[in-house]
Motif scaffolding. Sequence first.
Motif, PDB file in Angstrom:
ATOM      1  N   PRO A  64     -28.507  45.748 -16.456  1.00  0.00           N
ATOM      2  CA  PRO A  64     -28.457  46.440 -17.750  1.00  0.00           C
ATOM      3  C   PRO A  64     -27.146  46.262 -18.506  1.00  0.00           C
ATOM      4  N   HIS A  65     -26.102  45.797 -17.815  1.00  0.00           N
ATOM      5  CA  HIS A  65     -24.823  45.562 -18.491  1.00  0.00           C
ATOM      6  C   HIS A  65     -24.865  44.301 -19.346  1.00  0.00           C
ATOM      7  N   ILE A  66     -25.880  43.459 -19.154  1.00  0.00           N
ATOM      8  CA  ILE A  66     -26.038  42.258 -19.977  1.00  0.00           C
ATOM      9  C   ILE A  66     -26.931  42.610 -21.165  1.00  0.00           C
ATOM     10  N   LYS A  67     -26.422  42.429 -22.365  1.00  0.00           N
ATOM     11  CA  LYS A  67     -27.209  42.702 -23.565  1.00  0.00           C
ATOM     12  C   LYS A  67     -28.000  41.450 -23.953  1.00  0.00           C
ATOM     13  N   THR A  68     -29.229  41.642 -24.382  1.00  0.00           N
ATOM     14  CA  THR A  68     -30.081  40.498 -24.724  1.00  0.00           C
ATOM     15  C   THR A  68     -30.326  40.397 -26.223  1.00  0.00           C
ATOM     16  N   ILE A  69     -30.179  39.194 -26.734  1.00  0.00           N
ATOM     17  CA  ILE A  69     -30.536  38.888 -28.119  1.00  0.00           C
ATOM     18  C   ILE A  69     -31.698  37.911 -28.071  1.00  0.00           C
ATOM     19  N   ILE A  70     -32.844  38.326 -28.588  1.00  0.00           N
ATOM     20  CA  ILE A  70     -33.999  37.441 -28.624  1.00  0.00           C
ATOM     21  C   ILE A  70     -33.853  36.497 -29.800  1.00  0.00           C
ATOM     22  N   LEU A  71     -33.933  35.211 -29.524  1.00  0.00           N
ATOM     23  CA  LEU A  71     -33.807  34.176 -30.546  1.00  0.00           C
ATOM     24  C   LEU A  71     -35.081  33.347 -30.479  1.00  0.00           C
ATOM     25  N   SER A  72     -36.021  33.627 -31.392  1.00  0.00           N
ATOM     26  CA  SER A  72     -37.366  33.065 -31.261  1.00  0.00           C
ATOM     27  C   SER A  72     -37.938  32.648 -32.601  1.00  0.00           C
ATOM     28  N   GLN A  73     -38.905  31.729 -32.533  1.00  0.00           N
ATOM     29  CA  GLN A  73     -39.615  31.326 -33.747  1.00  0.00           C
ATOM     30  C   GLN A  73     -40.735  32.300 -34.085  1.00  0.00           C
ATOM     31  N   HIS A  74     -41.046  33.226 -33.169  1.00  0.00           N
ATOM     32  CA  HIS A  74     -42.075  34.230 -33.424  1.00  0.00           C
ATOM     33  C   HIS A  74     -41.499  35.333 -34.316  1.00  0.00           C
ATOM     34  N   THR A  75     -42.095  35.537 -35.480  1.00  0.00           N
ATOM     35  CA  THR A  75     -41.585  36.541 -36.412  1.00  0.00           C
ATOM     36  C   THR A  75     -42.605  37.647 -36.682  1.00  0.00           C
ATOM     37  N   GLU A  76     -43.644  37.742 -35.831  1.00  0.00           N
ATOM     38  CA  GLU A  76     -44.630  38.807 -36.010  1.00  0.00           C
ATOM     39  C   GLU A  76     -43.986  40.165 -35.758  1.00  0.00           C
ATOM     40  N   GLU A  77     -44.257  41.108 -36.643  1.00  0.00           N
ATOM     41  CA  GLU A  77     -43.645  42.433 -36.525  1.00  0.00           C
ATOM     42  C   GLU A  77     -43.972  43.099 -35.189  1.00  0.00           C
ATOM     43  N   ARG A  78     -45.189  42.888 -34.701  1.00  0.00           N
ATOM     44  CA  ARG A  78     -45.597  43.504 -33.437  1.00  0.00           C
ATOM     45  C   ARG A  78     -44.707  43.028 -32.299  1.00  0.00           C
ATOM     46  N   GLU A 114     -26.527  34.051  -7.395  1.00  0.00           N
ATOM     47  CA  GLU A 114     -25.613  33.168  -6.655  1.00  0.00           C
ATOM     48  C   GLU A 114     -24.152  33.467  -6.955  1.00  0.00           C
ATOM     49  N   GLY A 115     -23.912  34.498  -7.758  1.00  0.00           N
ATOM     50  CA  GLY A 115     -22.543  34.910  -8.010  1.00  0.00           C
ATOM     51  C   GLY A 115     -21.893  34.327  -9.241  1.00  0.00           C
ATOM     52  N   HIS A 116     -22.669  33.629 -10.080  1.00  0.00           N
ATOM     53  CA  HIS A 116     -22.115  33.098 -11.317  1.00  0.00           C
ATOM     54  C   HIS A 116     -21.709  34.275 -12.202  1.00  0.00           C
ATOM     55  N   PRO A 117     -20.553  34.182 -12.891  1.00  0.00           N
ATOM     56  CA  PRO A 117     -20.106  35.289 -13.741  1.00  0.00           C
ATOM     57  C   PRO A 117     -21.177  35.709 -14.758  1.00  0.00           C
ATOM     58  N   ALA A 118     -21.427  36.992 -14.837  1.00  0.00           N
ATOM     59  CA  ALA A 118     -22.429  37.501 -15.780  1.00  0.00           C
ATOM     60  C   ALA A 118     -21.858  37.502 -17.195  1.00  0.00           C
ATOM     61  N   PRO A 119     -22.635  37.107 -18.164  1.00  0.00           N
ATOM     62  CA  PRO A 119     -22.166  37.136 -19.550  1.00  0.00           C
ATOM     63  C   PRO A 119     -22.250  38.544 -20.120  1.00  0.00           C
ATOM     64  N   HIS A 120     -21.560  38.756 -21.232  1.00  0.00           N
ATOM     65  CA  HIS A 120     -21.736  40.018 -21.953  1.00  0.00           C
ATOM     66  C   HIS A 120     -23.104  40.032 -22.631  1.00  0.00           C
ATOM     67  N   ILE A 121     -23.499  38.853 -23.135  1.00  0.00           N
ATOM     68  CA  ILE A 121     -24.720  38.730 -23.931  1.00  0.00           C
ATOM     69  C   ILE A 121     -25.480  37.469 -23.526  1.00  0.00           C
ATOM     70  N   ALA A 122     -26.806  37.578 -23.498  1.00  0.00           N
ATOM     71  CA  ALA A 122     -27.659  36.407 -23.259  1.00  0.00           C
ATOM     72  C   ALA A 122     -28.599  36.250 -24.447  1.00  0.00           C
ATOM     73  N   THR A 123     -28.602  35.053 -25.044  1.00  0.00           N
ATOM     74  CA  THR A 123     -29.586  34.761 -26.087  1.00  0.00           C
ATOM     75  C   THR A 123     -30.804  34.185 -25.382  1.00  0.00           C
ATOM     76  N   ILE A 124     -31.971  34.709 -25.714  1.00  0.00           N
ATOM     77  CA  ILE A 124     -33.180  34.383 -24.959  1.00  0.00           C
ATOM     78  C   ILE A 124     -34.316  33.951 -25.879  1.00  0.00           C
ATOM     79  N   ASP A 125     -34.930  32.826 -25.563  1.00  0.00           N
ATOM     80  CA  ASP A 125     -36.148  32.403 -26.245  1.00  0.00           C
ATOM     81  C   ASP A 125     -37.323  33.156 -25.622  1.00  0.00           C
ATOM     82  N   ILE A 126     -38.452  33.222 -26.315  1.00  0.00           N
ATOM     83  CA  ILE A 126     -39.627  33.888 -25.750  1.00  0.00           C
ATOM     84  C   ILE A 126     -40.512  32.908 -25.000  1.00  0.00           C
TER      85      ILE A 126
END
Length: 216
Positions: free
Chosen positions: A78-92, A47-59
Amino acid sequence: MEKIAVAIVDDQNIFRQMLSRSIALSGEFAVTGTYENGVEFIKSLTEGHPAPHIATIDIDMPEMNGMELNAKIQADYPHIKTIILSQHTEERIIANMIHAGAAAYLDKGCKQEELFLAIKTVYQTGYYMNADTLRSLTRKFTHTDFEPQLPEALSSREVEVLKMICEEYTNVEIAERMHISAKTVDFHRANLLKKTNSRNVVGLIKYALKNKFTSL
């Protein structure tokens, strides 16, 4: 100085609101929006909302979970970088999300200082790897099912640059330490991507781990 634009995608209302307030009060970041799930976030972009540099994302989210959202962002934004912020800590899960293009993976219980460091580092270098993420990648990509790739004649300079990339130095910092120009660092980085058949910095880190150029 431009503030780092951050979007928050998480279905837990209180967590999302508290995180938004914390990030906004830092003075270094600007929150462009908060969203309950991936569908809402993608809709805002279309809808044209300004894209962030970074998005923090839950799983774990309804309608479009973090894995699906990350894949959508990698493919279409691809210009938006993602940081996963989750309670899942499994290495896989950690290794798979990094392999899928996430720039960083943090436990929801991490300290605020680490989250802020991750946001700044991802903005500057394109990725952030803490000990848990490196450990997960090491175990995945040094598993007996994986045969190390034979290094394609990396020069001593390229190996030096590769090691510093794995240590999260920026191009400017690498240039200063090696007493060369940032443009030369860009040249070495481009050669590394080509020689290792990597698409991005995360690919270089995986290559370095497989071939024992770096370790925990």
